[in-house]
Design a protein around this motif. Sequence first.
Motif, PDB file in Angstrom:
ATOM      1  N   SER A  22      97.389  75.551  29.316  1.00 30.82           N
ATOM      2  CA  SER A  22      96.705  75.212  27.958  1.00 30.82           C
ATOM      3  C   SER A  22      97.089  76.386  27.053  1.00 30.82           C
ATOM      4  N   SER A  23      97.582  75.759  25.942  1.00 33.21           N
ATOM      5  CA  SER A  23      97.911  76.647  24.748  1.00 33.21           C
ATOM      6  C   SER A  23      96.635  77.179  24.181  1.00 33.21           C
ATOM      7  N   VAL A  24      95.523  76.798  24.266  1.00 38.07           N
ATOM      8  CA  VAL A  24      94.264  76.991  23.794  1.00 38.07           C
ATOM      9  C   VAL A  24      93.691  78.316  24.469  1.00 38.07           C
ATOM     10  N   ARG A  25      94.152  78.516  25.947  1.00 37.14           N
ATOM     11  CA  ARG A  25      93.795  79.410  26.699  1.00 37.14           C
ATOM     12  C   ARG A  25      94.574  80.714  26.291  1.00 37.14           C
ATOM     13  N   VAL A  26      95.962  80.351  25.952  1.00 35.53           N
ATOM     14  CA  VAL A  26      96.944  81.347  25.738  1.00 35.53           C
ATOM     15  C   VAL A  26      96.417  82.198  24.537  1.00 35.53           C
ATOM     16  N   THR A  27      96.219  81.220  23.503  1.00 41.42           N
ATOM     17  CA  THR A  27      95.633  81.598  22.245  1.00 41.42           C
ATOM     18  C   THR A  27      94.247  82.406  22.263  1.00 41.42           C
ATOM     19  N   LEU A  28      93.529  82.067  22.978  1.00 43.41           N
ATOM     20  CA  LEU A  28      92.279  82.674  23.283  1.00 43.41           C
ATOM     21  C   LEU A  28      92.378  84.272  23.447  1.00 43.41           C
ATOM     22  N   MET A  29      93.121  84.278  24.765  1.00 43.33           N
ATOM     23  CA  MET A  29      93.381  85.485  25.336  1.00 43.33           C
ATOM     24  C   MET A  29      94.063  86.645  24.336  1.00 43.33           C
ATOM     25  N   VAL A  30      94.880  86.024  23.530  1.00 48.75           N
ATOM     26  CA  VAL A  30      95.792  86.818  22.804  1.00 48.75           C
ATOM     27  C   VAL A  30      94.742  87.077  21.525  1.00 48.75           C
ATOM     28  N   LEU A  31      93.991  86.266  20.969  1.00 49.44           N
ATOM     29  CA  LEU A  31      93.248  86.539  19.684  1.00 49.44           C
ATOM     30  C   LEU A  31      92.178  87.623  20.166  1.00 49.44           C
ATOM     31  N   ILE A  32      91.553  87.702  21.428  1.00 55.41           N
ATOM     32  CA  ILE A  32      90.659  88.420  22.000  1.00 55.41           C
ATOM     33  C   ILE A  32      91.290  89.811  22.091  1.00 55.41           C
ATOM     34  N   PHE A  59      91.232  75.290  17.738  1.00 56.08           N
ATOM     35  CA  PHE A  59      91.628  73.894  17.533  1.00 56.08           C
ATOM     36  C   PHE A  59      92.983  73.472  17.133  1.00 56.08           C
ATOM     37  N   THR A  60      93.390  74.333  16.344  1.00 54.15           N
ATOM     38  CA  THR A  60      94.802  73.951  15.783  1.00 54.15           C
ATOM     39  C   THR A  60      96.176  74.188  16.861  1.00 54.15           C
ATOM     40  N   SER A  61      95.836  75.102  17.861  1.00 51.93           N
ATOM     41  CA  SER A  61      96.706  75.377  18.828  1.00 51.93           C
ATOM     42  C   SER A  61      96.742  74.308  19.981  1.00 51.93           C
ATOM     43  N   ARG A  62      95.778  73.125  19.970  1.00 53.02           N
ATOM     44  CA  ARG A  62      95.576  72.275  20.983  1.00 53.02           C
ATOM     45  C   ARG A  62      97.014  71.361  20.986  1.00 53.02           C
ATOM     46  N   GLY A  63      97.181  70.822  22.086  1.00 59.26           N
ATOM     47  CA  GLY A  63      98.285  69.603  22.068  1.00 59.26           C
ATOM     48  C   GLY A  63      99.787  70.219  22.235  1.00 59.26           C
ATOM     49  N   GLN A  64      99.740  71.484  22.471  1.00 59.07           N
ATOM     50  CA  GLN A  64     101.241  71.981  22.803  1.00 59.07           C
ATOM     51  C   GLN A  64     101.753  71.959  24.027  1.00 59.07           C
ATOM     52  N   LYS A  65     102.604  71.344  24.429  1.00 64.58           N
ATOM     53  CA  LYS A  65     103.012  71.267  26.000  1.00 64.58           C
ATOM     54  C   LYS A  65     103.494  72.478  26.471  1.00 64.58           C
ATOM     55  N   LEU A  66     103.152  73.198  27.255  1.00 64.67           N
ATOM     56  CA  LEU A  66     103.621  74.302  27.885  1.00 64.67           C
ATOM     57  C   LEU A  66     104.345  74.217  29.261  1.00 64.67           C
ATOM     58  N   LYS A  67     105.104  74.999  29.350  1.00 63.39           N
ATOM     59  CA  LYS A  67     105.828  75.010  30.910  1.00 63.39           C
ATOM     60  C   LYS A  67     104.911  75.277  31.929  1.00 63.39           C
ATOM     61  N   SER A  68     104.920  74.478  32.720  1.00 65.82           N
ATOM     62  CA  SER A  68     103.827  74.851  34.004  1.00 65.82           C
ATOM     63  C   SER A  68     104.384  75.366  35.079  1.00 65.82           C
ATOM     64  N   GLU A  69     103.400  76.273  35.824  1.00 62.14           N
ATOM     65  CA  GLU A  69     103.882  77.312  36.514  1.00 62.14           C
ATOM     66  C   GLU A  69     102.660  77.420  37.673  1.00 62.14           C
TER      67      GLU A  69
END
Length: 430
Positions: A90-100, A199-209
């Motif tokens: 989830s790009s939203v989760r990545v963004t949230l961790m970085v913003l915090i 909200f704007t970070s949604r929808g980015q397809k990330l590499k799954s791992e």
Amino acid sequence: MTAQVATLLAILAAMSVSFFAELLPISFTALMVPVALQATGILKPAQAWAGFANTTIITWYGLFIIGGAFVKTTFTNKIKHFVNRNAQGSSVRVTLMVLIACSVIGMMTSAGGTIALLSPLLLEICKDTGMDPKKLFKPTADVCNWASVQMFPIGGSIAYFMWFNSYLEQTGSPLRYGLFDFTFIKFPMWLILVAYYLFTSRGQKLKSESVAEVAEVAEAPTPARYAPKEEKVIVTIFFLNVILMVVASMTKIIAPYLVSLFFAAVIMGKGYLTEKEAFQSISWQTVFLVAGTLPLATAINVSGTSTWMVGLVQQMFPSMTNPVVLATAFAVISMVVTQFMSNLAVWAVFGPIAASMAVSLGMDPRLVLAGVGVGSIICFATPMAAPAPAYAYSAAGFKMKEYIKMGWFPCVLMTVVFVLWAPLVLNWLY
């Protein structure tokens, strides 16, 4: 309008056109600003080139070098795997961790220093996850910039709090800001800004791992630049630098740039980076962009442009009776002007006039002055607005049109939120 004011406005117009149209490399345009300011006699040589001796720029030199060594360690792989594992695609989760993370560090240091510290990790995370760097660096710069100034009475924000109360004192008003007044205004706005970027970070397809893949990669032998003991030293230097810069920023015992330069010298002295690698690790475009445009604030003051701007404001609002409207006007003006000069300069120019106008019109000056204080931090539309946006612009490889396209709506959004929220919270407090 004097000849110097007209000349400075012409320089600003030429710079803006070159930046926005990208007629020339942005670093070249920025470098021509001090050349023009000195050549036209607006600034003396020491003033025109003072940006290159600015403590923010000096701090960056050290941070660039420390980050250049840190990113070559295998420790960054562990961080990337941690992000992958917890992001769950989830790009939203990545963004949230970085913003915090950037908000917490930013409150204790500075926005420019924070994004410089995190930049190597952000680039590696984007590379590993496939996330668009522009959609990670831009939110990081904006949110960090917002959190690092006046959101909580921590570190340098205490000095800003005292600065704004001094404006109130100079007007003869008995009113003063409480220690957490700006917290009540800015923290809910921070939540809205974070929500917008999530909200704007949604929808980015990330590499799954998968977890199994993470474990497999972690256990697999990876070619390493440094020996295990050397890696431990570099990782220790990286985190010790962060901790000591926070302590230095909060206690003022020693200048933060001395901390970063000391550890950069250790990196070089131990041979963890060659001289060539150290110079290559510095983002010279960022240095030229910020150092070249910093003297504009001095030029605006010494040329009389600030007085001319204040006169325009007084002519526009000669007999205002509604404090919300006057606060809105100063918020909008500050938001627009801060896209081209530092927020400190905007405070210095418009803070006194906002406070004095409010008092002379029989208004509570705290709301009107807050319009300047908050509006000047809504610096999201151009990379010239503050060091953090300039860093993000260079690191993520933005084009000027792309940056403006991503930045104009958050500016409008936060200005509208201030106009709706600040009068309510201050009315409740007072």
